[in-house]
Design an enzyme around this catalytic site. Structure first.
Site, PDB file in Angstrom:
ATOM      1  N   ASN A   9      -5.385  -6.946   7.853  1.00  0.00           N
ATOM      2  CA  ASN A   9      -4.258  -7.875   7.838  1.00  0.00           C
ATOM      3  C   ASN A   9      -2.983  -7.054   7.620  1.00  0.00           C
ATOM      4  O   ASN A   9      -2.714  -6.612   6.513  1.00  0.00           O
ATOM      5  CB  ASN A   9      -4.483  -8.889   6.691  1.00  0.00           C
ATOM      6  CG  ASN A   9      -3.331  -9.853   6.514  1.00  0.00           C
ATOM      7  OD1 ASN A   9      -2.386  -9.862   7.303  1.00  0.00           O
ATOM      8  ND2 ASN A   9      -3.393 -10.669   5.466  1.00  0.00           N
ATOM      9  N   LYS A  11       0.056  -7.941   7.721  1.00  0.00           N
ATOM     10  CA  LYS A  11       1.127  -8.735   7.095  1.00  0.00           C
ATOM     11  C   LYS A  11       2.480  -8.449   7.766  1.00  0.00           C
ATOM     12  O   LYS A  11       2.516  -8.157   8.957  1.00  0.00           O
ATOM     13  CB  LYS A  11       1.153  -8.475   5.586  1.00  0.00           C
ATOM     14  CG  LYS A  11      -0.217  -8.725   4.944  1.00  0.00           C
ATOM     15  CD  LYS A  11      -0.176  -8.816   3.448  1.00  0.00           C
ATOM     16  CE  LYS A  11      -1.580  -9.051   2.914  1.00  0.00           C
ATOM     17  NZ  LYS A  11      -1.635  -9.195   1.476  1.00  0.00           N
ATOM     18  N   HIS A  95      -4.279 -18.108   4.181  1.00  0.00           N
ATOM     19  CA  HIS A  95      -4.139 -16.943   3.290  1.00  0.00           C
ATOM     20  C   HIS A  95      -3.393 -17.384   2.026  1.00  0.00           C
ATOM     21  O   HIS A  95      -2.524 -18.257   2.090  1.00  0.00           O
ATOM     22  CB  HIS A  95      -3.364 -15.843   4.014  1.00  0.00           C
ATOM     23  CG  HIS A  95      -3.361 -14.555   3.261  1.00  0.00           C
ATOM     24  ND1 HIS A  95      -2.486 -14.309   2.231  1.00  0.00           N
ATOM     25  CD2 HIS A  95      -4.154 -13.470   3.357  1.00  0.00           C
ATOM     26  CE1 HIS A  95      -2.744 -13.108   1.729  1.00  0.00           C
ATOM     27  NE2 HIS A  95      -3.746 -12.574   2.392  1.00  0.00           N
ATOM     28  N   GLU A  97      -1.032 -16.145   0.466  1.00  0.00           N
ATOM     29  CA  GLU A  97       0.438 -16.058   0.560  1.00  0.00           C
ATOM     30  C   GLU A  97       1.002 -17.267   1.307  1.00  0.00           C
ATOM     31  O   GLU A  97       2.101 -17.728   1.006  1.00  0.00           O
ATOM     32  CB  GLU A  97       0.836 -14.732   1.237  1.00  0.00           C
ATOM     33  CG  GLU A  97       0.656 -13.555   0.285  1.00  0.00           C
ATOM     34  CD  GLU A  97       0.205 -12.247   0.920  1.00  0.00           C
ATOM     35  OE1 GLU A  97       0.409 -12.058   2.134  1.00  0.00           O
ATOM     36  OE2 GLU A  97      -0.356 -11.403   0.195  1.00  0.00           O
ATOM     37  N   GLU A 167     -10.832 -14.225  -1.401  1.00  0.00           N
ATOM     38  CA  GLU A 167      -9.784 -13.325  -1.877  1.00  0.00           C
ATOM     39  C   GLU A 167      -9.228 -13.844  -3.195  1.00  0.00           C
ATOM     40  O   GLU A 167      -8.341 -14.713  -3.199  1.00  0.00           O
ATOM     41  CB  GLU A 167      -8.650 -13.247  -0.851  1.00  0.00           C
ATOM     42  CG  GLU A 167      -9.067 -12.735   0.497  1.00  0.00           C
ATOM     43  CD  GLU A 167      -7.884 -12.151   1.264  1.00  0.00           C
ATOM     44  OE1 GLU A 167      -7.895 -10.952   1.534  1.00  0.00           O
ATOM     45  OE2 GLU A 167      -6.945 -12.897   1.556  1.00  0.00           O
ATOM     46  N   GLY A 173      -3.151  -7.154  -3.356  1.00  0.00           N
ATOM     47  CA  GLY A 173      -1.994  -6.267  -3.447  1.00  0.00           C
ATOM     48  C   GLY A 173      -1.706  -5.769  -4.849  1.00  0.00           C
ATOM     49  O   GLY A 173      -0.620  -5.250  -5.121  1.00  0.00           O
ATOM     50  N   SER A 213      -7.307  -5.782  -2.580  1.00  0.00           N
ATOM     51  CA  SER A 213      -7.263  -4.365  -2.960  1.00  0.00           C
ATOM     52  C   SER A 213      -8.494  -3.565  -2.541  1.00  0.00           C
ATOM     53  O   SER A 213      -8.909  -2.640  -3.241  1.00  0.00           O
ATOM     54  CB  SER A 213      -7.006  -4.221  -4.466  1.00  0.00           C
ATOM     55  OG  SER A 213      -5.749  -4.776  -4.800  1.00  0.00           O
ATOM     56  N   GLY A 234      -5.743  -5.562   3.338  1.00  0.00           N
ATOM     57  CA  GLY A 234      -4.297  -5.602   3.531  1.00  0.00           C
ATOM     58  C   GLY A 234      -3.736  -4.189   3.551  1.00  0.00           C
ATOM     59  O   GLY A 234      -3.812  -3.477   4.554  1.00  0.00           O
ATOM     60  N   GLY A 235      -3.203  -3.758   2.414  1.00  0.00           N
ATOM     61  CA  GLY A 235      -2.526  -2.454   2.297  1.00  0.00           C
ATOM     62  C   GLY A 235      -3.264  -1.299   2.950  1.00  0.00           C
ATOM     63  O   GLY A 235      -2.667  -0.520   3.723  1.00  0.00           O
TER      64      GLY A 235
HETATM   65  P1  PGA Z   1      -4.649  -6.192  -0.099  1.00  0.00           P
HETATM   66  O1  PGA Z   1      -4.475  -7.556   0.722  1.00  0.00           O
HETATM   67  O2  PGA Z   1      -5.835  -5.465   0.505  1.00  0.00           O
HETATM   68  O3  PGA Z   1      -3.374  -5.449   0.083  1.00  0.00           O
HETATM   69  O4  PGA Z   1      -4.914  -6.579  -1.525  1.00  0.00           O
HETATM   70  C1  PGA Z   1      -5.586  -8.290   1.147  1.00  0.00           C
HETATM   71  C2  PGA Z   1      -5.138  -9.561   1.828  1.00  0.00           C
HETATM   72  O5  PGA Z   1      -4.143 -10.158   1.415  1.00  0.00           O
HETATM   73  O6  PGA Z   1      -5.757 -10.009   2.801  1.00  0.00           O
END
Ligand code: PGA
Length: 254
Positions: A9, A11, A95, A97, A167, A173, A213, A234-235
């Site tokens: 992802n 983002k 998601h 967010e 998640e 994050g 994470s 994500g990251g």
């Molecule tokens: P993250 O994000 O790996 O940066 O924690 C995961 C996500 O939001 O799908």
């Protein structure tokens, strides 16, 4: 055993040049990886470019969100039909967010899932509890409500093959991951909930990804858990090496 599914992802990150470069590196790095499914979820404005770059590869391309309506006066929105039209096969729905920053409710998420399926897009439905909900021992209740609201009125035929991403919001994050045992426990709960809502076959056909994470260091242990069928990253998906390392861990766990 199910094929693991590793999804990146991206983002609201990367320039067009960076996004194209990352897609090309993944295309080269994953040339003959059959053992796992891999997908990337770039920003809307890069989707067509990334779909073109990855069209001859095995990497799926999907959107991070979509509108539930078919078409019309919805300024700034993108429909499922448009996503399908440019070559997307997947879409992330609900998601955390989107739920927290853009106030998406379970009923909005439910209509988006229906619109995605109508347009032949495979949804990844995200669920997960906030820190205070975990502290109050409400993880199961929260996840169960998100599942029943998000999947309301969907038949087992429709949800067969669906991907659910667990998640925990406190792990997204933050560098703070659920322990493999904590994640596996919630995954087993999700699978059981699907078993009672539908049937064993349907529950077993769903892939449940862990997200929050995930990186190349913790992937091995997480992906080695019996109820974890992949990761939503994500990251660590913004760097080709770390994402490819996570995919390699999924191959090893298969
Ligand atoms: P993250 O994000 O790996 O940066 O924690 C995961 C996500 O939001 O799908």
């Amino acid at each position: 055993m199910k094929k693991q599914f590793i999804a990146g992802n991206w983002k609201m990150n990367l320039t067009l040049e960076e996004a194209r470069g990352l897609a090309k590196k993944l295309c080269d790095g994953l040339a003959d990886s059959e053992a796992v499914d891999v997908g990337v979820f770039p920003s809307f404005v890069y989707l067509k470019d990334i779909c073109d770059i990855l069209s001859d590869s095995k990497v799926f391309v999907g959107a991070q969100n979509m509108n539930r309506e078919k078409c019309g006066a919805f300024t700034g929105e993108v429909s499922g039909e448009m996503l399908r039209d440019i070559g997307c096969t997947h879409v992330i729905i609900g998601h955390s967010e989107r739920r927290t920053i853009y106030q998406e409710t379970d009923s909005m998420i439910n209509s988006k899932i229906k619109a995605a399926l109508f347009n032949d897009l495979s949804p990844i439905l995200c669920v997960g509890e906030k820190q205070e909900e975990r502290d109050a021992d409400k993880t199961r209740e929260v996840v169960e409500n998100q599942l029943s609201g998000g999947l309301e009125n969907l038949t087992s035929e429709q949800v067969k093959g669906l991907t659910i991403a667990y998640e925990p919001v406190w792990a997204i994050g933050t560098g703070k991951t659920a322990t493999p045992e904590q994640a596996n426990e919630v995954h087993a709960f999700i699978r059981n909930t699907m078993r009672s809502k539908y049937d064993n076959d349907t529950a077993q056909s769903m892939r449940i990804q862990y997200g929050g994470s995930v990186n190349s260091k913790n992937a091995k242990e997480l992906l080695g858990q019996p109820e974890i069928d992949g990761a939503l990253v994500g990251g660590a998906s913004l760097d080709s090496n770390s994402f490819l390392d996570i995919v390699s861990e999924a191959v090893r766990a298969s």
